[in-house]
Every structure is written in structure tokens, then in C-alpha cells.
Design a protein around this motif. Structure first.
Motif, short mmCIF file in Angstrom:
data_model
loop_
_atom_site.label_atom_id
_atom_site.label_comp_id
_atom_site.label_asym_id
_atom_site.label_seq_id
_atom_site.Cartn_x
_atom_site.Cartn_y
_atom_site.Cartn_z
N ARG A 133 -0.41 -3.92 0.58
CA ARG A 133 1.02 -3.88 -0.03
C ARG A 133 0.82 -2.58 -1.12
O ARG A 133 1.63 -1.51 -1.14
N LEU A 134 -0.58 -2.58 -1.75
CA LEU A 134 -0.61 -1.28 -2.71
C LEU A 134 -1.07 -0.05 -1.91
O LEU A 134 -0.31 1.12 -2.13
N VAL A 135 -1.59 -0.16 -0.92
CA VAL A 135 -1.92 1.06 -0.11
C VAL A 135 -0.67 1.65 0.49
O VAL A 135 -0.26 2.74 0.53
N LYS A 136 0.23 0.77 0.97
CA LYS A 136 1.62 1.04 1.48
C LYS A 136 2.48 1.73 0.37
O LYS A 136 3.44 2.37 0.88
N SER A 137 2.39 1.37 -0.83
CA SER A 137 3.13 1.95 -1.83
C SER A 137 2.86 3.36 -1.80
O SER A 137 3.64 4.04 -2.36
N GLY A 138 1.59 3.85 -1.45
CA GLY A 138 1.52 5.53 -1.40
C GLY A 138 1.39 6.00 -2.84
O GLY A 138 1.69 7.32 -2.96
N ARG A 139 0.97 5.27 -3.86
CA ARG A 139 1.26 5.95 -5.09
C ARG A 139 -0.24 6.29 -5.66
O ARG A 139 -0.42 7.25 -6.50
N TRP A 140 -1.33 5.85 -5.16
CA TRP A 140 -2.61 6.26 -5.65
C TRP A 140 -3.63 5.91 -4.68
O TRP A 140 -3.27 4.96 -3.41
N PRO A 141 -4.82 6.31 -4.65
CA PRO A 141 -5.69 5.82 -3.74
C PRO A 141 -6.13 4.44 -4.23
O PRO A 141 -6.20 4.24 -5.29
N VAL A 142 -6.43 3.71 -2.99
CA VAL A 142 -6.69 2.39 -3.27
C VAL A 142 -7.80 1.99 -2.70
O VAL A 142 -8.03 2.32 -1.64
N THR A 143 -8.78 1.39 -3.46
CA THR A 143 -10.14 0.92 -2.84
C THR A 143 -10.15 -0.45 -2.93
O THR A 143 -9.84 -1.09 -3.76
N VAL A 144 -10.43 -0.93 -1.69
CA VAL A 144 -10.58 -2.32 -1.49
C VAL A 144 -12.01 -2.80 -1.15
O VAL A 144 -12.60 -2.40 -0.37
N VAL A 145 -12.39 -3.56 -2.07
CA VAL A 145 -13.97 -4.10 -2.10
C VAL A 145 -13.95 -5.41 -1.13
O VAL A 145 -13.28 -6.22 -1.75
N PRO A 146 -14.85 -5.88 -0.48
CA PRO A 146 -14.91 -6.83 0.16
C PRO A 146 -15.68 -7.85 -0.52
O PRO A 146 -16.29 -7.47 -1.44
#
Length: 146
Positions: A133-146
Motif C-alpha cells: 500500500r505504501l509503494v502504491k501511494s507513490g509518495r516516497w521510495p519505500v524499502t521493504v526489509v524481509p
């Protein structure tokens, strides 16, 4: 097109934590990134009262106490981590929906990047995780940590 602040690298990094293993790894990753980039790290801890506590009035006091204790425990962990790494760190505890609160804080602070842990919940593959959802918002680079 949005206005670019004109800096090299991020100056404000927001990381969402909830105490889970993946969120704590995200916190550690974000702290390392902030240290290397000499950026300000903002740790956002989002809590909310479990739905059951709204149904049982007697449970509300105990739930409130547990939430306050978890906030203070996380605050101590963040402060200790900031001391150990030397990273300028702010801790923000808020209540509500994690997606909405991370969006609000990152927008208010004009964050350059958002870091979150990957969801381990099975249903998120179908419904959409916080990270998606954060990535789809398209406002900032989002890093997802496993």
C-alpha cells in the motif's frame, strides 16, 4: 511533478515498527542507512486497542496499561539504539491505522524515504500488505526489509 528539495541522499528517513521481527530488522536497516547518509531517523510506533477491549469495559484499563508499557519499552529500545549508533533519532508513538499514520507522519515531516518490514501474514498476499500500500501511494521510495 513534485518539487525536489535538492539534496543528495535522504535527510529524513521514516521507519515503521510494531515490535515484530521484520519491523525490528527494518529499524536496524533504517538506522544503518541513516548513519551512512547522515540523515535523521524517525521511528514511528503505531498501536491501537484490540477490538475485544472495546466490548469488555473491564478489560479497557488493563489494555491501556499494556499499550502504554509497550510504548515505553519501544521508546527505551529506540533510545538505546540511537546511543549505540550515534544516529539522530526521534521516536513517535501514535494510535490508529499503520498505513494512515505512516502516511501522515512521513508527509508532515517531508520524509525522503520510508522503511518497513515485510508482512508475514498469509492474507496480505491477497489483500495487500502495508508495504504494498505504501509503494502504491507513490509518495516516497519505500524499502521493504524481509
Amino acid at each position: 511533478m513534485q518539487f525536489e528539495l535538492g539534496t543528495d541522499g535522504p535527510k529524513v528517513i521514516v521507519v515503521g515498527v510494531d515490535g515484530s521481527d521484520t519491523s525490528m530488522r527494518a529499524g536496524a536497516y533504517a538506522a544503518g542507512l541513516a548513519r551512512r547518509q547522515r540523515a535523521r531517523l524517525v521511528v514511528v510506533y503505531v498501536t491501537g486497542a484490540p477490538a475485544a477491549s472495546r466490548l469488555v469495559a473491564e478489560a479497557a484499563g488493563a489494555v491501556e496499561q499494556a499499550i502504554n508499557e509497550s510504548i515505553e519499552d519501544m521508546r527505551r529500545q529506540v533510545e538505546q539504539g540511537a546511543l549505540e549508533t550515534g544516529v539522530a533519532t526521534d521516536f513517535i508513538a501514535v494510535r490508529g491505522d499503520p498505513y494512515g499514520e505512516l502516511i501522515r507522519v512521513a508527509t508532515d515531516l517531508r520524509a525522503d524515504a520510508v522503511v518497513v518490514g515485510a508482512s508475514s501474514r498469509f492474507g496480505h498476499r491477497f489483500v495487500g500488505s502495508l508495504a504494498v500500500r505504501l509503494v502504491k501511494s507513490g509518495r516516497w521510495p519505500v524499502t521493504v526489509v524481509p
